[in-house]
Design a protein around this motif. Structure first.
Motif, mmCIF file in Angstrom:
data_model
loop_
_atom_site.group_PDB
_atom_site.id
_atom_site.type_symbol
_atom_site.label_atom_id
_atom_site.label_comp_id
_atom_site.label_asym_id
_atom_site.label_seq_id
_atom_site.Cartn_x
_atom_site.Cartn_y
_atom_site.Cartn_z
ATOM 1 N N PRO A 79 41.711 48.035 27.952
ATOM 2 C CA PRO A 79 42.879 47.134 27.905
ATOM 3 C C PRO A 79 44.215 47.864 27.904
ATOM 4 O O PRO A 79 45.228 47.302 28.332
ATOM 5 N N GLU A 80 44.235 49.111 27.407
ATOM 6 C CA GLU A 80 45.495 49.849 27.357
ATOM 7 C C GLU A 80 45.897 50.437 28.707
ATOM 8 O O GLU A 80 47.029 50.934 28.867
ATOM 9 N N HIS A 81 44.997 50.407 29.701
ATOM 10 C CA HIS A 81 45.319 50.995 31.007
ATOM 11 C C HIS A 81 46.254 50.059 31.778
ATOM 12 O O HIS A 81 45.968 48.869 31.932
ATOM 13 N N PRO A 82 47.381 50.555 32.293
ATOM 14 C CA PRO A 82 48.252 49.698 33.110
ATOM 15 C C PRO A 82 47.515 49.184 34.340
ATOM 16 O O PRO A 82 46.686 49.892 34.926
ATOM 17 N N THR A 83 47.816 47.963 34.726
ATOM 18 C CA THR A 83 47.172 47.332 35.868
ATOM 19 C C THR A 83 48.218 46.661 36.745
ATOM 20 O O THR A 83 49.373 46.485 36.334
ATOM 21 N N LEU A 84 47.799 46.243 37.915
ATOM 22 C CA LEU A 84 48.703 45.482 38.778
ATOM 23 C C LEU A 84 49.214 44.230 38.066
ATOM 24 O O LEU A 84 50.440 44.005 38.025
ATOM 25 N N PRO A 85 48.353 43.392 37.466
ATOM 26 C CA PRO A 85 48.912 42.217 36.771
ATOM 27 C C PRO A 85 49.755 42.561 35.552
ATOM 28 O O PRO A 85 50.767 41.899 35.296
ATOM 29 N N SER A 86 49.379 43.585 34.781
ATOM 30 C CA SER A 86 50.170 43.887 33.581
ATOM 31 C C SER A 86 51.554 44.394 33.943
ATOM 32 O O SER A 86 52.552 44.048 33.287
ATOM 33 N N LEU A 87 51.671 45.194 34.997
ATOM 34 C CA LEU A 87 52.971 45.708 35.405
ATOM 35 C C LEU A 87 53.844 44.602 35.999
ATOM 36 O O LEU A 87 55.051 44.524 35.724
ATOM 37 N N LEU A 88 53.242 43.734 36.823
ATOM 38 C CA LEU A 88 54.020 42.625 37.370
ATOM 39 C C LEU A 88 54.432 41.645 36.274
ATOM 40 O O LEU A 88 55.518 41.064 36.321
ATOM 41 N N LYS A 89 53.569 41.483 35.285
ATOM 42 C CA LYS A 89 53.878 40.569 34.185
ATOM 43 C C LYS A 89 55.131 41.013 33.437
ATOM 44 O O LYS A 89 55.964 40.184 33.043
ATOM 45 N N THR A 90 55.299 42.321 33.250
ATOM 46 C CA THR A 90 56.494 42.822 32.565
ATOM 47 C C THR A 90 57.759 42.566 33.375
ATOM 48 O O THR A 90 58.861 42.582 32.816
ATOM 49 N N ALA A 91 57.595 42.334 34.678
ATOM 50 C CA ALA A 91 58.747 42.059 35.537
ATOM 51 C C ALA A 91 58.994 40.565 35.713
ATOM 52 O O ALA A 91 59.804 40.168 36.557
ATOM 53 N N GLY A 92 58.284 39.744 34.930
ATOM 54 C CA GLY A 92 58.544 38.315 34.964
ATOM 55 C C GLY A 92 57.593 37.496 35.803
ATOM 56 O O GLY A 92 57.811 36.291 35.997
ATOM 57 N N TYR A 93 56.526 38.104 36.295
ATOM 58 C CA TYR A 93 55.549 37.387 37.114
ATOM 59 C C TYR A 93 54.553 36.622 36.252
ATOM 60 O O TYR A 93 54.144 37.091 35.179
ATOM 61 N N GLN A 94 54.132 35.449 36.743
ATOM 62 C CA GLN A 94 52.944 34.772 36.250
ATOM 63 C C GLN A 94 51.729 35.399 36.943
ATOM 64 O O GLN A 94 51.799 35.719 38.132
ATOM 65 N N THR A 95 50.632 35.571 36.217
ATOM 66 C CA THR A 95 49.488 36.286 36.779
ATOM 67 C C THR A 95 48.204 35.513 36.512
ATOM 68 O O THR A 95 48.000 34.990 35.411
ATOM 69 N N ALA A 96 47.348 35.444 37.507
ATOM 70 C CA ALA A 96 46.081 34.731 37.351
ATOM 71 C C ALA A 96 44.994 35.405 38.166
ATOM 72 O O ALA A 96 45.238 35.854 39.299
ATOM 73 N N LEU A 97 43.810 35.476 37.584
ATOM 74 C CA LEU A 97 42.594 35.843 38.298
ATOM 75 C C LEU A 97 41.729 34.597 38.379
ATOM 76 O O LEU A 97 41.287 34.072 37.352
ATOM 77 N N ILE A 98 41.513 34.129 39.579
ATOM 78 C CA ILE A 98 40.592 33.025 39.818
ATOM 79 C C ILE A 98 39.418 33.606 40.588
ATOM 80 O O ILE A 98 39.552 33.983 41.760
ATOM 81 N N GLY A 99 38.291 33.741 39.898
ATOM 82 C CA GLY A 99 37.117 34.319 40.527
ATOM 83 C C GLY A 99 36.503 35.425 39.697
ATOM 84 O O GLY A 99 36.653 35.491 38.469
ATOM 85 N N LYS A 100 35.843 36.316 40.373
ATOM 86 C CA LYS A 100 34.982 37.334 39.771
ATOM 87 C C LYS A 100 35.790 38.452 39.107
ATOM 88 O O LYS A 100 36.718 38.994 39.694
ATOM 89 N N TRP A 101 35.391 38.829 37.897
ATOM 90 C CA TRP A 101 36.000 39.905 37.131
ATOM 91 C C TRP A 101 35.222 41.203 37.324
ATOM 92 O O TRP A 101 35.693 42.127 37.962
ATOM 93 N N HIS A 102 34.042 41.323 36.737
ATOM 94 C CA HIS A 102 33.099 42.429 36.941
ATOM 95 C C HIS A 102 33.651 43.783 36.513
ATOM 96 O O HIS A 102 33.352 44.818 37.110
ATOM 97 N N LEU A 103 34.485 43.777 35.448
ATOM 98 C CA LEU A 103 35.079 45.024 34.954
ATOM 99 C C LEU A 103 34.843 45.191 33.452
ATOM 100 O O LEU A 103 35.648 45.812 32.762
ATOM 101 N N GLY A 104 33.724 44.686 32.967
ATOM 102 C CA GLY A 104 33.390 44.835 31.560
ATOM 103 C C GLY A 104 33.338 43.505 30.844
ATOM 104 O O GLY A 104 33.956 42.520 31.268
ATOM 105 N N TYR A 105 32.590 43.492 29.748
ATOM 106 C CA TYR A 105 32.292 42.239 29.064
ATOM 107 C C TYR A 105 33.054 42.115 27.741
ATOM 108 O O TYR A 105 33.328 43.115 27.074
ATOM 109 N N PRO A 106 33.360 40.863 27.359
ATOM 110 C CA PRO A 106 33.950 40.619 26.038
ATOM 111 C C PRO A 106 32.974 41.069 24.940
ATOM 112 O O PRO A 106 31.769 41.162 25.179
ATOM 113 N N PRO A 107 33.472 41.363 23.762
ATOM 114 C CA PRO A 107 34.861 41.121 23.322
ATOM 115 C C PRO A 107 35.819 42.261 23.614
ATOM 116 O O PRO A 107 37.010 42.129 23.363
#
Length: 434
Positions: A89-117
């Protein structure tokens, strides 16, 4: 501000679409139209020939080999509850960086990058998520291979039993675009379909046998006709998304990118390439890629610019005027010069490695260095895209130079962990062998 819609198909072959020479009639009219309205890339490559490693690279803009989770090919359900195998979670990502610039961000569909919690889309920059967390799930029951319910909305179970998953994702994407049009907020929409990934199910037909069970894998059921219908239904949904953007007045300044997470599987059309998913031959990593951005991209362009999946993060950050995180420099390269001029090209060496069959590859210009098991190859893939004429003995100096370049790059990556595995559900024996 520019909006972004990144559409990722799952296991789509290089030549499945009509605009890439597909031999199935009327299989992709919406994507063919998108190519006519934008730019089609003929030398686009996925970061990996298997799904989750490519997704690590896409969301971080860095070679996936820098992260432990991406060493799995792919990341399977055995890692449910793992604290180490997933996108930190601490790794910067495309959505996290855009979010800091005021973007709304959504993933609709497959994640496949690790499981909760410990891992989830909302921990890695997405405001909203709707879709499965694992790899392949039933299109109707939304169960994974282990029989676990795997359709969630913002971390909570979502019950849409009986609804065809491709249509569910398309519906949600259209709704999201309409919401953003109403509030006029800039947005990133990652629309990651599971189609046409196994199980082979169409809107009007369920898989036989059912997908769950420890012995079932990607070699069970299906036909090329079912596969083609799955692509048609995927294409229909993408057409609705493009129409929603245009109807909302957002189409002109929205960069829409469509591609696949890796090469095709057993029913895909990869012609003229050889190999497929799990292979570092061209059929496993060369993928269709289309970009539409009317404000910037001239209609009908065809680009030969080499690029990798992770280059789109660099491209989108540059378009949004957002800087990457200083402590996590991008490996991806912004593609603005190619988007502005289809005839423009620049050098873009690209590297790969795979646990499966100890594969390694480097494409630099027209030349490709490939190693599979203990066998080395050198191909001029501009003239020999089927990788049939090994030039290694004829050009030993070039072979040695490219081997050394690959090894130098590999030394800069994390070593492959001894406990990293290769999933057995992919049926690599079904793929063409060299």
């Amino acid at each position: 501000m520019t909006n972004f819609v990144f559409i990722l198909a799952d296991d789509l072959g290089y030549a499945d679409l009509g605009c890439y020479g597909g031999r199935a009639a009327a299989i992709s009219p919406a994507l063919d139209r998108m190519a006519a309205e934008g730019m089609r890339f003929t030398r686009s490559y996925s970061n990996s020939p298997v799904c989750s490693p490519t997704r690590f690279a896409l969301i971080t803009g860095r070679y996936q080999y820098r992260l432990r989770g991406a060493a799995e090919e792919p990341l399977t359900g055995k890692y449910r509850g793992s604290t180490t195998v997933g996108l930190p979670p601490e790794h910067p990502t495309l959505p996290s960086l855009l979010k800091t610039a005021g973007y709304q961000t959504a993933l609709i569909g497959k994640w496949h990058l690790g499981y909760p919690p410990h891992f989830s889309p909302r921990k890695s920059g997405y405001d909203h998520h709707f879709g499965p967390l694992s790899g392949g799930v039933s299109y109707f029951t939304h169960l994974d291979r282990g029989g676990n319910a795997d359709l969630v909305e913002d971390g909570e179970p979502a019950d849409h039993q009986g609804a065809y998953l491709t249509d569910l994702l398309s519906d949600r994407a259209v709704q999201y675009i309409e919401q953003r049009a109403a509030d006029r907020a800039p947005f990133l929409l990652s629309l990651h379909y599971t189609a046409p990934h196994w199980p082979w199910e169409t809107r009007n037909g369920r898989a036989e046998p059912p997908i769950t069970g420890p012995t079932l894998g990607h070699l069970h059921g299906g036909s090329i006709h079912v596969y083609h219908q799955m692509v048609r239904e995927l294409d229909e949904g993408i057409g609705r998304v493009l129409d929603a953007l245009d109807a909302a007045g957002l189409g002109d300044d929205t960069l829409v990118v469509f591609t696949s997470d890796n090469g095709g599987e057993r029913f895909s059309d990869n012609w003229p390439l050889v190999g497929g998913k799990m292979d570092l031959t061209e059929g496993g990593i060369r993928v269709p890629c289309i970009a539409r951005w009317p404000k910037t991209i001239a209609a009908g362009g065809v680009s030969e610019q080499h690029h990798l999946t992770m280059d789109w993060m660099a491209t989108m950050l540059a378009a949004a005027n957002v800087a990457p995180a200083a402590d996590f420099p991008l490996d991806g390269v912004a593609l603005q010069p190619a988007l502005a001029d289809a005839g423009h090209g620049f050098a873009r060496p690209m590297h790969w490695r795979m646990n499966h069959r100890q594969q390694r590859a480097l494409r630099d210009g027209r030349w490709k260095y490939l190693k599979v098991d203990e066998h080395e190859y050198l191909f001029d893939v501009e003239t020999d895209e089927r990788e049939r004429a090994n030039q290694g003995r004829l050009q030993p100096e070039r072979l040695a130079s490219m081997r050394a370049a690959w090894e130098s790059w590999d030394h800069a990556m994390q070593p492959i962990p001894v406990d990293a595995g290769v999933s057995l559900v992919y049926g690599s024996a079904d793929m063409p062998q060299r």
